[in-house]
Motif scaffolding. Structure first.
Motif, PDB file in Angstrom:
ATOM      1  N   LEU A 180       0.822  -1.213   0.000  1.00 53.88           N
ATOM      2  CA  LEU A 180       0.000   0.000   0.000  1.00 53.88           C
ATOM      3  C   LEU A 180       0.859   1.267   0.000  1.00 53.88           C
ATOM      4  CD1 LEU A 180      -2.758  -1.205   2.481  1.00 53.88           C
ATOM      5  CD2 LEU A 180      -3.072  -0.717   0.043  1.00 53.88           C
ATOM      6  N   VAL A 181       1.924   1.265   0.779  1.00 54.19           N
ATOM      7  CA  VAL A 181       2.816   2.432   0.808  1.00 54.19           C
ATOM      8  C   VAL A 181       3.470   2.631  -0.562  1.00 54.19           C
ATOM      9  CG1 VAL A 181       4.969   3.344   1.786  1.00 54.19           C
ATOM     10  CG2 VAL A 181       3.221   2.406   3.303  1.00 54.19           C
ATOM     11  N   GLU A 182       3.920   1.530  -1.165  1.00 51.99           N
ATOM     12  CA  GLU A 182       4.519   1.619  -2.510  1.00 51.99           C
ATOM     13  C   GLU A 182       3.519   2.133  -3.539  1.00 51.99           C
ATOM     14  OE1 GLU A 182       6.159  -2.255  -3.370  1.00 51.99           O
ATOM     15  OE2 GLU A 182       7.783  -1.997  -1.925  1.00 51.99           O
ATOM     16  N   ALA A 183       2.236   1.867  -3.307  1.00 54.68           N
ATOM     17  CA  ALA A 183       1.187   2.338  -4.228  1.00 54.68           C
ATOM     18  C   ALA A 183       0.810   3.795  -3.965  1.00 54.68           C
ATOM     19  CB  ALA A 183      -0.050   1.451  -4.098  1.00 54.68           C
ATOM     20  N   GLU A 187      -0.809   6.762   2.264  1.00 51.81           N
ATOM     21  CA  GLU A 187      -0.124   7.352   3.423  1.00 51.81           C
ATOM     22  C   GLU A 187       0.193   6.237   4.429  1.00 51.81           C
ATOM     23  OE1 GLU A 187      -0.149   8.455   7.290  1.00 51.81           O
ATOM     24  OE2 GLU A 187      -2.114   9.159   6.716  1.00 51.81           O
ATOM     25  N   PRO A 188       1.416   6.214   4.978  1.00 50.19           N
ATOM     26  CA  PRO A 188       1.844   5.102   5.829  1.00 50.19           C
ATOM     27  C   PRO A 188       0.900   4.746   6.984  1.00 50.19           C
ATOM     28  CG  PRO A 188       3.730   6.432   5.272  1.00 50.19           C
ATOM     29  CD  PRO A 188       2.518   7.149   4.737  1.00 50.19           C
ATOM     30  N   LYS A 189       0.358   5.716   7.672  1.00 52.98           N
ATOM     31  CA  LYS A 189      -0.540   5.401   8.798  1.00 52.98           C
ATOM     32  C   LYS A 189      -1.805   4.692   8.301  1.00 52.98           C
ATOM     33  CE  LYS A 189      -2.766   7.200  12.873  1.00 52.98           C
ATOM     34  NZ  LYS A 189      -2.921   8.231  13.823  1.00 52.98           N
ATOM     35  N   THR A 190      -2.349   5.172   7.192  1.00 51.74           N
ATOM     36  CA  THR A 190      -3.526   4.541   6.590  1.00 51.74           C
ATOM     37  C   THR A 190      -3.176   3.143   6.097  1.00 51.74           C
ATOM     38  OG1 THR A 190      -4.400   6.693   5.938  1.00 51.74           O
ATOM     39  CG2 THR A 190      -5.285   4.771   4.791  1.00 51.74           C
ATOM     40  N   ALA A 191      -2.017   3.009   5.466  1.00 48.74           N
ATOM     41  CA  ALA A 191      -1.567   1.706   4.962  1.00 48.74           C
ATOM     42  C   ALA A 191      -1.466   0.709   6.112  1.00 48.74           C
ATOM     43  CB  ALA A 191      -0.222   1.842   4.258  1.00 48.74           C
ATOM     44  N   GLU A 192      -0.927   1.141   7.224  1.00 50.01           N
ATOM     45  CA  GLU A 192      -0.776   0.283   8.404  1.00 50.01           C
ATOM     46  C   GLU A 192      -2.140  -0.196   8.913  1.00 50.01           C
ATOM     47  OE1 GLU A 192       1.651  -1.507  11.313  1.00 50.01           O
ATOM     48  OE2 GLU A 192       2.426  -0.176   9.776  1.00 50.01           O
ATOM     49  N   GLN A 193      -3.085   0.722   9.008  1.00 54.98           N
ATOM     50  CA  GLN A 193      -4.428   0.385   9.501  1.00 54.98           C
ATOM     51  C   GLN A 193      -5.152  -0.565   8.547  1.00 54.98           C
ATOM     52  OE1 GLN A 193      -5.952   4.360   9.792  1.00 54.98           O
ATOM     53  NE2 GLN A 193      -5.324   4.620  11.920  1.00 54.98           N
ATOM     54  N   GLU A 194      -5.069  -0.275   7.265  1.00 54.80           N
ATOM     55  CA  GLU A 194      -5.770  -1.098   6.293  1.00 54.80           C
ATOM     56  C   GLU A 194      -5.115  -2.467   6.121  1.00 54.80           C
ATOM     57  OE1 GLU A 194      -6.337   1.423   2.867  1.00 54.80           O
ATOM     58  OE2 GLU A 194      -7.875   2.574   3.925  1.00 54.80           O
ATOM     59  N   ALA A 195      -3.797  -2.522   6.250  1.00 57.15           N
ATOM     60  CA  ALA A 195      -3.093  -3.805   6.182  1.00 57.15           C
ATOM     61  C   ALA A 195      -3.553  -4.709   7.323  1.00 57.15           C
ATOM     62  CB  ALA A 195      -1.583  -3.588   6.259  1.00 57.15           C
ATOM     63  N   CYS A 196      -3.844  -4.111   8.466  1.00 56.59           N
ATOM     64  CA  CYS A 196      -4.315  -4.872   9.623  1.00 56.59           C
ATOM     65  C   CYS A 196      -5.659  -5.535   9.326  1.00 56.59           C
ATOM     66  CB  CYS A 196      -4.411  -3.968  10.846  1.00 56.59           C
ATOM     67  SG  CYS A 196      -4.643  -4.876  12.373  1.00 56.59           S
ATOM     68  N   CYS A 197      -6.488  -4.899   8.532  1.00 49.76           N
ATOM     69  CA  CYS A 197      -7.773  -5.505   8.134  1.00 49.76           C
ATOM     70  C   CYS A 197      -7.549  -6.589   7.075  1.00 49.76           C
ATOM     71  CB  CYS A 197      -8.707  -4.436   7.574  1.00 49.76           C
ATOM     72  SG  CYS A 197      -9.165  -3.167   8.761  1.00 49.76           S
ATOM     73  N   MET A 198      -6.715  -6.286   6.102  1.00 46.24           N
ATOM     74  CA  MET A 198      -6.489  -7.199   4.989  1.00 46.24           C
ATOM     75  C   MET A 198      -5.849  -8.516   5.426  1.00 46.24           C
ATOM     76  SD  MET A 198      -5.129  -4.249   2.407  1.00 46.24           S
ATOM     77  CE  MET A 198      -5.018  -5.148   0.872  1.00 46.24           C
ATOM     78  N   GLU A 199      -4.960  -8.444   6.403  1.00 41.63           N
ATOM     79  CA  GLU A 199      -4.235  -9.639   6.842  1.00 41.63           C
ATOM     80  C   GLU A 199      -5.160 -10.722   7.384  1.00 41.63           C
ATOM     81  OE1 GLU A 199      -2.930  -8.309  11.371  1.00 41.63           O
ATOM     82  OE2 GLU A 199      -1.843  -7.498   9.668  1.00 41.63           O
ATOM     83  N   HIS A 200      -6.340 -10.334   7.848  1.00 40.51           N
ATOM     84  CA  HIS A 200      -7.261 -11.286   8.465  1.00 40.51           C
ATOM     85  C   HIS A 200      -8.245 -11.923   7.487  1.00 40.51           C
ATOM     86  CE1 HIS A 200      -5.713 -10.108  12.313  1.00 40.51           C
ATOM     87  NE2 HIS A 200      -6.036  -8.852  12.095  1.00 40.51           N
ATOM     88  N   VAL A 201      -8.485 -11.278   6.372  1.00 43.58           N
ATOM     89  CA  VAL A 201      -9.537 -11.775   5.478  1.00 43.58           C
ATOM     90  C   VAL A 201      -9.020 -12.615   4.315  1.00 43.58           C
ATOM     91  CG1 VAL A 201     -11.191  -9.975   6.074  1.00 43.58           C
ATOM     92  CG2 VAL A 201      -9.637  -9.618   4.157  1.00 43.58           C
ATOM     93  N   ILE A 202      -7.749 -12.482   3.997  1.00 49.51           N
ATOM     94  CA  ILE A 202      -7.216 -13.248   2.869  1.00 49.51           C
ATOM     95  C   ILE A 202      -6.822 -14.651   3.342  1.00 49.51           C
ATOM     96  CG2 ILE A 202      -4.827 -12.444   3.163  1.00 49.51           C
ATOM     97  CD1 ILE A 202      -4.700 -12.333   0.043  1.00 49.51           C
ATOM     98  N   SER A 203      -7.128 -15.653   2.527  1.00 46.26           N
ATOM     99  CA  SER A 203      -6.747 -17.020   2.874  1.00 46.26           C
ATOM    100  C   SER A 203      -5.238 -17.173   2.694  1.00 46.26           C
ATOM    101  CB  SER A 203      -7.476 -18.021   1.975  1.00 46.26           C
ATOM    102  OG  SER A 203      -6.966 -17.955   0.655  1.00 46.26           O
TER     103      SER A 203
END
Length: 126
Positions: A89-92, A95-111
């Motif tokens: 997300l940061v590479e895309a 903003e790093p804080k947003t990327a961190e928060q959204e990564a926390c959601c994504m990590e749980h839903v992907i198999s």
């Protein structure tokens, strides 16, 4: 091999927090987890009890938290996904804080299977 029980996202977050704190500090207590996650001590105590009952975590006589083998496996997988999605997300341009928060959601839903395919695909592009 992961247990048949599926942890809730919050359980994975607690295991991930213990892993990160162990890497930083070595020894981890519930109060450290509460500060790191910005949650109450009673919330951590409840989570620790649940994770202990599930076989993911132990607490020694000095109240230090330790990941079991299965707890460490779950924590490492969760942390790997978190770092991957944060970096992506940061590479895309997120903003790093947003990327961190959204990564926390994504990590749980992907198999795990989909994550491995996505990671392999991204590694080939580098």
């Amino acid at each position: 091999m992961l247990p048949d029980k599926k942890l809730h996202a919050s359980g994975e977050d607690y295991l991930e927090a213990v892993l990160v704190l162990q890497k930083k500090k070595g020894m981890v207590r519930s109060v450290d987890v509460a500060r790191y996650m910005e949650v109450s001590k009673p919330s951590v105590c409840h989570a620790v009890a649940t994770l202990k009952a599930g076989g993911f975590l132990t607490m020694d006589e000095d109240f230090f938290l330790r990941l079991t083998d299965i707890g460490r496996e779950v924590a490492e997988q969760t942390y790997e996904k978190h770092c991957f999605f944060t970096r992506l997300l940061v590479e895309a341009g997120v903003e790093p804080k947003t990327a961190e928060q959204e990564a926390c959601c994504m990590e749980h839903v992907i198999s795990e299977n989909s994550f491995r395919h996505l990671k392999q695909s991204m590694d080939k592009k580098k």
